[in-house]
Design an enzyme around this catalytic site. Structure first.
Site, PDB file in Angstrom:
ATOM      1  N   TYR A  31      15.919  59.283  71.059  1.00 51.60           N
ATOM      2  CA  TYR A  31      15.656  58.231  70.077  1.00 51.60           C
ATOM      3  C   TYR A  31      15.939  56.844  70.671  1.00 51.60           C
ATOM      4  CZ  TYR A  31      16.090  55.236  66.017  1.00 51.60           C
ATOM      5  OH  TYR A  31      15.937  54.188  65.135  1.00 51.60           O
ATOM      6  N   PRO A  84      19.414  43.175  67.934  1.00 55.16           N
ATOM      7  CA  PRO A  84      19.660  44.010  66.755  1.00 55.16           C
ATOM      8  C   PRO A  84      19.268  45.454  67.047  1.00 55.16           C
ATOM      9  CG  PRO A  84      17.657  42.704  66.472  1.00 55.16           C
ATOM     10  CD  PRO A  84      18.302  42.236  67.734  1.00 55.16           C
ATOM     11  N   SER A 113      21.639  44.414  62.663  1.00 51.09           N
ATOM     12  CA  SER A 113      20.380  44.942  62.104  1.00 51.09           C
ATOM     13  C   SER A 113      20.471  45.170  60.596  1.00 51.09           C
ATOM     14  CB  SER A 113      20.073  46.271  62.799  1.00 51.09           C
ATOM     15  OG  SER A 113      19.106  46.995  62.080  1.00 51.09           O
ATOM     16  N   GLN A 134      19.586  40.274  61.346  1.00 48.35           N
ATOM     17  CA  GLN A 134      18.170  40.630  61.518  1.00 48.35           C
ATOM     18  C   GLN A 134      17.647  41.245  60.227  1.00 48.35           C
ATOM     19  OE1 GLN A 134      17.254  44.271  62.024  1.00 48.35           O
ATOM     20  NE2 GLN A 134      15.117  43.704  61.701  1.00 48.35           N
ATOM     21  N   TYR A 136      14.700  43.286  58.284  1.00 44.78           N
ATOM     22  CA  TYR A 136      13.439  43.981  58.065  1.00 44.78           C
ATOM     23  C   TYR A 136      13.045  43.570  56.662  1.00 44.78           C
ATOM     24  CZ  TYR A 136      13.554  47.020  62.179  1.00 44.78           C
ATOM     25  OH  TYR A 136      13.540  47.503  63.459  1.00 44.78           O
ATOM     26  N   THR A 162      12.133  40.414  61.861  1.00 49.84           N
ATOM     27  CA  THR A 162      11.346  41.232  62.801  1.00 49.84           C
ATOM     28  C   THR A 162       9.937  41.384  62.237  1.00 49.84           C
ATOM     29  OG1 THR A 162      13.329  42.345  63.532  1.00 49.84           O
ATOM     30  CG2 THR A 162      11.248  43.464  63.989  1.00 49.84           C
ATOM     31  N   ARG A 171       6.289  57.314  67.506  1.00 45.28           N
ATOM     32  CA  ARG A 171       7.212  57.703  68.587  1.00 45.28           C
ATOM     33  C   ARG A 171       7.130  59.208  68.809  1.00 45.28           C
ATOM     34  NH1 ARG A 171      12.046  53.730  66.545  1.00 45.28           N
ATOM     35  NH2 ARG A 171      10.753  51.865  66.538  1.00 45.28           N
ATOM     36  N   LYS A 241      11.033  37.623  65.332  1.00 52.14           N
ATOM     37  CA  LYS A 241      11.172  38.528  66.483  1.00 52.14           C
ATOM     38  C   LYS A 241       9.952  39.439  66.594  1.00 52.14           C
ATOM     39  CE  LYS A 241      14.260  42.186  68.239  1.00 52.14           C
ATOM     40  NZ  LYS A 241      13.675  43.478  67.878  1.00 52.14           N
ATOM     41  N   SER A 263       8.988  39.521  72.203  1.00 57.36           N
ATOM     42  CA  SER A 263       9.524  40.894  72.274  1.00 57.36           C
ATOM     43  C   SER A 263       8.445  41.889  71.909  1.00 57.36           C
ATOM     44  CB  SER A 263      10.679  41.014  71.253  1.00 57.36           C
ATOM     45  OG  SER A 263      10.995  42.370  70.983  1.00 57.36           O
ATOM     46  N   HIS A 265       9.762  44.929  71.121  1.00 57.42           N
ATOM     47  CA  HIS A 265      10.670  45.902  70.511  1.00 57.42           C
ATOM     48  C   HIS A 265      11.096  46.965  71.530  1.00 57.42           C
ATOM     49  CE1 HIS A 265      11.627  46.793  66.071  1.00 57.42           C
ATOM     50  NE2 HIS A 265      12.315  47.728  66.702  1.00 57.42           N
ATOM     51  N   ASP A 296      13.160  39.408  74.702  1.00 58.97           N
ATOM     52  CA  ASP A 296      13.740  40.715  75.039  1.00 58.97           C
ATOM     53  C   ASP A 296      12.677  41.718  75.449  1.00 58.97           C
ATOM     54  OD1 ASP A 296      12.776  42.396  72.912  1.00 58.97           O
ATOM     55  OD2 ASP A 296      14.521  41.961  71.678  1.00 58.97           O
ATOM     56  N   SER A 297      13.155  42.865  75.867  1.00 51.39           N
ATOM     57  CA  SER A 297      12.403  44.055  76.278  1.00 51.39           C
ATOM     58  C   SER A 297      12.408  44.215  77.797  1.00 51.39           C
ATOM     59  CB  SER A 297      10.967  44.061  75.746  1.00 51.39           C
ATOM     60  OG  SER A 297      10.994  44.074  74.323  1.00 51.39           O
ATOM     61  N   ARG A 320      19.145  48.288  74.953  1.00 51.50           N
ATOM     62  CA  ARG A 320      19.655  49.607  75.356  1.00 51.50           C
ATOM     63  C   ARG A 320      20.914  49.559  76.232  1.00 51.50           C
ATOM     64  NH1 ARG A 320      14.078  49.930  75.291  1.00 51.50           N
ATOM     65  NH2 ARG A 320      13.125  51.580  74.031  1.00 51.50           N
TER      66      ARG A 320
HETATM   67  C1  LIG Z   1      17.856  52.563  69.340  1.00 54.26           C
HETATM   68  C2  LIG Z   1      17.216  51.240  69.048  1.00 54.26           C
HETATM   69  C3  LIG Z   1      17.245  50.744  67.739  1.00 54.26           C
HETATM   70  C4  LIG Z   1      16.665  49.505  67.444  1.00 54.26           C
HETATM   71  N1  LIG Z   1      16.778  48.991  66.178  1.00 54.26           N
HETATM   72  C5  LIG Z   1      16.240  47.783  65.886  1.00 54.26           C
HETATM   73  C6  LIG Z   1      16.410  47.199  64.601  1.00 54.26           C
HETATM   74  O1  LIG Z   1      17.051  47.770  63.725  1.00 54.26           O
HETATM   75  N2  LIG Z   1      15.832  45.992  64.377  1.00 54.26           N
HETATM   76  C7  LIG Z   1      15.107  45.319  65.335  1.00 54.26           C
HETATM   77  O2  LIG Z   1      14.594  44.234  65.081  1.00 54.26           O
HETATM   78  N3  LIG Z   1      14.966  45.847  66.575  1.00 54.26           N
HETATM   79  C8  LIG Z   1      15.525  47.038  66.880  1.00 54.26           C
HETATM   80  N4  LIG Z   1      15.427  47.537  68.155  1.00 54.26           N
HETATM   81  C9  LIG Z   1      14.760  46.735  69.195  1.00 54.26           C
HETATM   82  C10 LIG Z   1      15.765  45.804  69.894  1.00 54.26           C
HETATM   83  O3  LIG Z   1      16.199  44.780  69.041  1.00 54.26           O
HETATM   84  C11 LIG Z   1      15.158  45.136  71.125  1.00 54.26           C
HETATM   85  O4  LIG Z   1      13.954  44.506  70.767  1.00 54.26           O
HETATM   86  C12 LIG Z   1      14.904  46.103  72.280  1.00 54.26           C
HETATM   87  O5  LIG Z   1      15.889  47.097  72.358  1.00 54.26           O
HETATM   88  C13 LIG Z   1      14.872  45.301  73.574  1.00 54.26           C
HETATM   89  O6  LIG Z   1      14.542  46.100  74.642  1.00 54.26           O
HETATM   90  P1  LIG Z   1      15.622  46.730  75.664  1.00 54.26           P
HETATM   91  O7  LIG Z   1      16.238  47.882  74.954  1.00 54.26           O
HETATM   92  O8  LIG Z   1      14.754  47.116  76.789  1.00 54.26           O
HETATM   93  O9  LIG Z   1      16.632  45.643  76.016  1.00 54.26           O
HETATM   94  C14 LIG Z   1      16.017  48.768  68.470  1.00 54.26           C
HETATM   95  C15 LIG Z   1      16.007  49.263  69.782  1.00 54.26           C
HETATM   96  C16 LIG Z   1      16.611  50.476  70.082  1.00 54.26           C
HETATM   97  C17 LIG Z   1      16.618  50.951  71.506  1.00 54.26           C
END
Ligand SMILES: Cc1cc2nc3c(=O)[nH]c(=O)nc-3n(C[C@H](O)[C@H](O)[C@H](O)COP(=O)(O)O)c2cc1C
Length: 368
Positions: A31, A84, A113, A134, A136, A162, A171, A241, A263, A265, A296-297, A320
């Site tokens: 996940y 977040p 989040s 953040q 939703y 977001t 996914r 975002k 981003s 995500h 990000d990302s 991550r």
């Molecule tokens: C397990 C997980 C849960 C996430 N939950 C949210 C969330 O609740 N809200 C949100 O805007 N982004 C969420 N994201 C996206 C992150 O905010 C972010 O955009 C992303 O992890 C950045 O990439 P990176 O993991 O490569 O640094 C989540 C990412 C992961 C890996």
């Protein structure tokens, strides 16, 4: 100063990921680690970093370099924010409480989040650190307003909306594993604590909590008018975002918001979309003078941050890596990841010949 050699905590990101993998149940690790679809975008995020190379400048005095920056009007230790990440309780019992404490200790903002495992008030009571909320955007304006007002009251200093999640991405690994932390009730604390949502619950006979939340917690009709509404009900700065085009960035600027997070995500939403890094340059050209640009990302190391800043970001979110730190060693693990990233960033900037963050620009990078 304590050095990394004093600890058995992994230094390499790949080792950290491996350790988290061994610690977590398979479905939970999948996940966190996976992306949407064929994971083309997840891979593209990293490939983009490898395609851009730093062009260092030498014989410059870097002895006074500081990584401190002002973001959203507050000085922080480095241009790094904790992205977040929802439902952190699935990787560690203390979840967001531990991450927020670690962020505060490192003087970096924690972005909490909507679907956190602890409520925003519980998280706020753990730390005096900088915290953003953040959102939703729910499909019920009264609940949107309630969440934002609660964030204001609890000392959150910015709202991150977001925009790339009209619905959850496709996914494949989670679907194969039949794993959904949401359906296990892992990310409902903010809704459980929300008076307006509870009022709504009391009016809907026989509806289960999760069913009711599922009905409204993403708004697939979210559009610019909703952003205008939120703008009208809060004085908190707003960041959008998930922006990936110069066109959307332009509209965001015209709507009078403070900033955007470029981003995708972490490759978890639309598979096949462009790498986040490849979106930066054109967005910077379009709105660089008007908006704060966050990114990000795919950030894993200090050099990645140098590249993102050079291409136009004012600061980056990291996702991550800190969550793996949390999985491996709770608050201490998150703190280690943040410390390492800060040190790596400082060294990378210095070796690139950056004497002040302000001078870093696109001339410092080149496509390989
Ligand atoms: C397990 C997980 C849960 C996430 N939950 C949210 C969330 O609740 N809200 C949100 O805007 N982004 C969420 N994201 C996206 C992150 O905010 C972010 O955009 C992303 O992890 C950045 O990439 P990176 O993991 O490569 O640094 C989540 C990412 C992961 C890996």
């Amino acid at each position: 100063m304590e050095t990394i050699a004093d600890t058995t905590f992994p230094v390499q990101y790949e080792q950290l990921e491996e350790l988290a993998k061994r610690k977590l149940p398979n479905d939970v690790f999948d996940y966190v680690q996976s992306g949407a679809g064929a994971e083309e975008t997840l891979r593209a995020n990293r490939q983009a970093f490898e395609q851009w190379k730093i062009v260092p400048r030498f014989l410059k005095d870097v002895s006074h370099l500081s990584t401190k920056v002002k973001v959203n009007g507050t000085e922080i230790a480095a241009p790094i924010l904790l992205a977040p990440i929802g439902m952190q309780g699935i990787v560690h019992g203390e979840g967001e409480l531990a991450s927020a404490r670690a962020a505060a200790k490192e003087n970096l903002p924690f972005v909490s989040s909507t679907v956190s495992s602890y409520s925003m008030e519980e998280i706020a009571s753990e730390t005096h650190g900088v915290r953003w909320f953040q959102l939703y955007y729910p499909n019920d304006p009264a609940i949107a307003k309630s969440l934002v007002e609660r964030a204001e009251t609890a000392g959150y200093t910015a709202i991150v909306i977001t925009v790339d999640t009209a619905m959850l991405g496709y996914r494949e690994r989670d679907r194969s594993n039949r794993y959904s932390p949401f359906l296990l009730g892992k990310g409902i604390a903010n809704y459980e604590a929300d008076a307006v949502f509870n009022e709504r619950m009391s009016r809907s006979e026989n509806a289960s909590f999760l069913d009711e939340m599922k009905k409204i917690f993403y708004k697939s009709s979210l559009c610019w008018e909703d952003i205008a509404y939120l703008r009208s009900i809060t004085t908190l700065p707003i960041y959008l975002k998930g922006i990936l085009s110069a066109e959307d960035a332009r509209t965001a600027a015209d709507f009078g918001i403070e900033g955007i997070v470029v981003s995708n995500h972490g490759g978890r939403q639309l598979d096949g979309c462009i790498a986040s890094l490849d979106a930066l340059s054109s967005i910077k050209k379009e709105v660089g003078d008007e908006l704060t640009i966050l990114f990000d990302s795919g950030i894993r190391r200090g050099a990645d941050i140098v590249k993102a800043l050079a291409l136009g970001a004012d600061a980056v979110f990291v996702g991550r890596p800190y969550l793996y730190g949390l999985a491996v060693d709770g608050e201490v693990g998150v703190q280690r990841v943040l410390k390492q990233l800060k040190e790596d960033l400082f060294i990378s900037l210095s070796l690139a010949g950056v004497s002040s963050l302000k001078e870093l620009n696109e001339q410092w990078v080149q496509r390989a």
